[in-house]
Motif scaffolding. Structure first.
Motif, PDB file in Angstrom:
ATOM      1  N   PRO A 290     -12.645  64.155   7.095  1.00  0.00           N
ATOM      2  CA  PRO A 290     -12.778  65.368   6.284  1.00  0.00           C
ATOM      3  C   PRO A 290     -14.143  65.433   5.604  1.00  0.00           C
ATOM      4  O   PRO A 290     -14.816  64.414   5.450  1.00  0.00           O
ATOM      5  CB  PRO A 290     -11.668  65.214   5.243  1.00  0.00           C
TER       6      PRO A 290
ATOM      7  N   HIS B  77      -9.680  67.725   9.460  1.00  0.00           N
ATOM      8  CA  HIS B  77      -8.873  67.800   8.245  1.00  0.00           C
ATOM      9  C   HIS B  77      -7.441  68.125   8.653  1.00  0.00           C
ATOM     10  O   HIS B  77      -7.227  68.968   9.508  1.00  0.00           O
ATOM     11  CB  HIS B  77      -9.435  68.892   7.316  1.00  0.00           C
TER      12      HIS B  77
ATOM     13  N   ALA C 129      -8.204  72.636   2.436  1.00  0.00           N
ATOM     14  CA  ALA C 129      -9.273  71.671   2.177  1.00  0.00           C
ATOM     15  C   ALA C 129     -10.050  72.093   0.941  1.00  0.00           C
ATOM     16  O   ALA C 129     -10.208  73.293   0.674  1.00  0.00           O
ATOM     17  CB  ALA C 129     -10.205  71.591   3.379  1.00  0.00           C
TER      18      ALA C 129
ATOM     19  N   SER D 108     -13.607  72.753   9.811  1.00  0.00           N
ATOM     20  CA  SER D 108     -12.874  71.519  10.131  1.00  0.00           C
ATOM     21  C   SER D 108     -11.851  71.765  11.235  1.00  0.00           C
ATOM     22  O   SER D 108     -11.128  72.764  11.214  1.00  0.00           O
ATOM     23  CB  SER D 108     -12.148  71.001   8.888  1.00  0.00           C
TER      24      SER D 108
END
Lengths: 338, 338, 338, 338
Positions: free
Chosen positions: B101, B300, B306, B313
């Protein structure tokens, strides 16, 4: 913020977005067009990370309505910020000139320049003790010794001093010597440094990153202002473009744009903005005509032997001539040069 | 270096330049053309500030012949630098994948991603504990708590860890937790940070500034290499251009250009290079086909939630698909993905 | 031209390059440095395609010493080109103002603007009959009907007329009506059009491409000058950069740069250069202060209902105010506005 | 379209905007937020000049919701456009290669290249008879003689021919000889030429302007499509940025972006996109891996003596090697090279 749904987004997708919006504490305001549906968010949108909505099924894009900066905005503070300093008022009717060599190289040359610019009516002396250089093999500045020299020159001449700070842990040291902390173009988004400069309580001149938009400059200003340090000036010093005839492209448009968007004083650096002393007078005059509140100009007694930025430094005699020209242009726009 | 004299430069001007050149310890080599005279300098030109000559009367311009970087150059070290790390060899035949991430948000999500990428064969986990954000009102990272989480995940999964460092005084702390120090795009010319990272002795991944040339990237590499820290990787992550359809413009040309100019491994970040997860697979494949030594990819488990960079991501399942595609492309160019 | 050999180029490679240089009719001038060898070419280098040498084994790069343009150069013609027209002298001491709407929309609105600007002392009226528009669905101009309107307005008011030409076969037609042919930013490298404009013998205003360098602008000027049409003006109208706060970034540096490189008059278009009428006065004043020989300004009696470029057009009353400001700035730099 | 009102816009200002919106034939949809009011327009917004509203008192800005192009959009035509030509299907599963010299220089060299590329499996030959050159002193192409040569080569080899057209009045002539009309980067916004190419009914390859956004490319495509000429390909050939290590910066992101936005085939030109033959193979492989439908590659039997673009041309033997590499990469992304 407005959420624009994709053409063909389903009612279910729209419904889920509305639910999420409401769950986040906003009111959702739906508007179905002939081709697309848009959803307005009512509430303070600065608090959320927008992609929480941007990535939902059926969403085409998000449109930001509010500006992302606040303290720097003219909406927040309509009147000009004026910073009194050593007999000048930066951001006031006078156009403030700051001048001196790129780097502090020794006491005597610094004194020579200092007396020359003082005689021309200047109140603020520039000179770098810490120099960010793209090559590790170039002269990096005299460091604390340079600061000592600046202090001596200040004492002898009565000029105020602006000098660059390049690392957060240096701020307390530099703040002891300087009247204005300069944050350079490569550090506009060095947030640790912005915080430290904000905390110092000293006046700060924040240079625009050579690759940064006007809006990003204002976001970086926000970092400093968020420490309740309001003695902040912005500096346009040229941006990087495809043009190679000059070192940078001075963004003259940024002057009226910034004066419209923010209450902070706008200083212009025609030396870095052009990269060649031959071009400095024309662009310095232009900056004053466009409404700049001040100029940051490189002056060196012997540019050919300067340890950095010689080609963009004016000799003192030419600088004095330029001041005379600037006085005339300033008058033509109802301002003055001290 | 070559000095090009102006059309019409006088013999006296030429003579003075030659004297100065010789005074500086060089041999001057004169060549009179039909329109202009040029003067070659023989000796090691890295030592002088060029404007000492550039500003003399009659001089039109200086032309640099030698590259301004040395330790990073393939002329200096012809064979590829290979950095062994946690079972991979960065810069070797294998294409190294680093994934995870944008920001460390908590132990459990980090573990989820870590196990997912490990299962896909990845050896290096990315995750930021210190996040440089353009707005002071955005999430700034968990700081040391984030580093602790990375350490726990490393212990449990056996993955190596790459994480960003944003201030020189943080380097010792971050170096205790990280296997690779990442220097971000906004800090490519934060020289105090480059020095600190060089001194740490840790492997470093240096991201290209979003508006820095390939040559400037190599000059910044020189800062780190000058501390005899040779475990250095360069990272192309997109540059800023006039195009607004994508967050940045990934400079695919930079891959073969860098492989030609330097011996250092070249990593590509297609997540920042595009700014949208939908574009990441195509550009990741392109980077491998163009000769990248590695990829840095944002993954992620729940991009919609997020805390930063969600839109760029990949979800773990898509990432696993991408790895399968990358294996095929890598084979087609006689390399492999672990 | 100088040929820089690679580090490690062999004597044989150097010998072959020297032979080729001599075979091409030049004298080769060899200079062996400590790290690299360079070879100077003596003779007129404009005649060869440089890659004939650039691609030989052992060659690193070619360095051009001479500028690629000639007729446009100040080396070729040191004194300023002055173009007398309708009582003004473009390129002389006076700063020439050209003003009017973006597009010709009808006789009456054109007359209204024409009388208003004439009263303010302006001698040249602008207005487009052929409009290059990025969308095929936007208003494309009135065509020949627009030219007729311009002719009528010229007859009634005594103003000279500048209007754009967008295709080579149109040049004879437009040249019958116009006093100055304008070549727009998208056509700066439309070579068929440059040839046609050169052949027409009419005064030409050549706008800089929005992504063209100053040197490329001068190369395009060379196309027109090569037809012995010397009544040519160059126009800086803003370039494309990463900044999105304004429509273009006006390159103020280009004014002194062009005045140094060329004898041709330099006109500035602050309307396109900024894209917003609110910014036009500041940037117009800046252009005059920087040494522009003239300004091209959009004025419209009813900008809200203009068929194109409304947001960057001044109303006549504001334009009159601006002229008063420009007079003062012009005086401050020892020039005048008629 | 959405109208965003300024903070502090009065009810009267809002009322006047709503009236104007309704007067223009739209439905106005009002949404009052905590800080600003927004007004949505319902109806087909492509018909109005937006500044009619943008310039009203109290209006901050307009936000466009709909894309400005229609015929080129995937919303309008979801399935890929496939153009059958000389045994290939451009835009289909196969990656189409077009190769040949920059300029037609003579019959024999053209034949040599043609047979070489045909043997490598290529179906389409490129070669320019009309060359737009930045200098009037450079080789400008053989003109109609070049077209004749192309016709002869086509007859002898069976290859289809793509060649550039640079002026509208040339289109009928070039269309008699060529299988595909190429519109070059400097002419992407030469609207007279776009109209003429559209009317010709011939397949067209439209190169992206070196300074144009992807959206502007699609707007220019719209000009051609509006003549019901749907046999149109787009070509990414590198954009201009601040990076000078390569001639242009190939925008690899544009490939997946265009494939998402439009149904038209996307061709990539790695020769102009890099400017150096050494970089062409890496970038050509990258383009295929990223999803390009075809490549346009410069091949010359004797690049050192080419009359233009030698440094970016591959020799036939290297080109054959590249084709072998491309076959492997194409397979890795489930496509093929003929």
């Amino acid at each position: 913020m407005i959420i624009v749904m994709k053409m063909g987004a389903t009612d279910k997708e729209i419904g889920l977005v509305v639910s999420r919006v409401e769950h986040l504490g906003f009111k959702a305001h739906l508007s179905k067009g002939e081709e697309v549906t848009i959803i307005g968010l009512i509430g303070d949108k600065r608090k959320i990370e927008p992609h929480v909505l941007e990535m939902m099924d059926g969403v085409d894009k998000l449109v930001h309505i509010l500006k992302p900066f606040k303290l720097a905005s003219r909406d927040f503070k309509p009147e000009n910020t004026v910073i009194p300093l050593n007999g000048t008022r930066i951001g006031g009717r006078e156009v403030t000139i700051m001048a001196g060599p790129c780097a502090v190289e020794g006491l005597q040359p610094m004194l020579d320049v200092a007396w020359a610019i003082k005689e021309a009516g200047v109140h603020i002396l520039r000179g770098g003790a810490y120099k960010p250089r793209s090559s590790p093999y170039s002269f990096q500045g005299l460091g604390e010794e340079g600061l000592e020299i600046l202090a001596q020159v200040r004492e002898q001449t009565g000029l105020a001093v602006i000098t660059e700070v390049v690392a957060p842990e240096q701020v307390p040291l530099v703040a002891r010597y300087a009247d204005i902390l300069q944050i350079g173009t490569r550090n506009m988004q060095n947030y640790a440094l912005l915080h430290a400069a904000g905390e110092s309580g000293k006046p700060v001149l924040l240079k625009r990153g050579m690759m940064s938009t006007v809006e990003e400059l204002l976001m970086s200003a926000e970092y400093i202002l968020s420490h309740e340090n309001y003695r902040l000036m912005l500096c346009e010093r040229g941006i990087r473009t495809f043009e190679t005839a000059t070192r940078n492209t001075l963004d003259i448009n940024a002057i009226p744009v910034l004066k419209e968007m923010t209450h902070l004083p706008v200083i212009v650096d025609p030396s870095h903005g052009t990269g060649r002393w031959q071009l400095v007078p024309a662009v310095a005059r232009a900056a004053v005509a466009a409404g700049a509140d001040g100029l940051l100009i490189e002056v060196h007694p012997d540019p050919e032997n300067a340890l950095s930025d010689g080609p963009q430094s004016l000799k003192p005699a030419r600088f004095v001539q330029l001041i005379e020209q600037l006085k005339r242009v300033a008058e033509a726009v109802d301002r003055s040069v001290q």
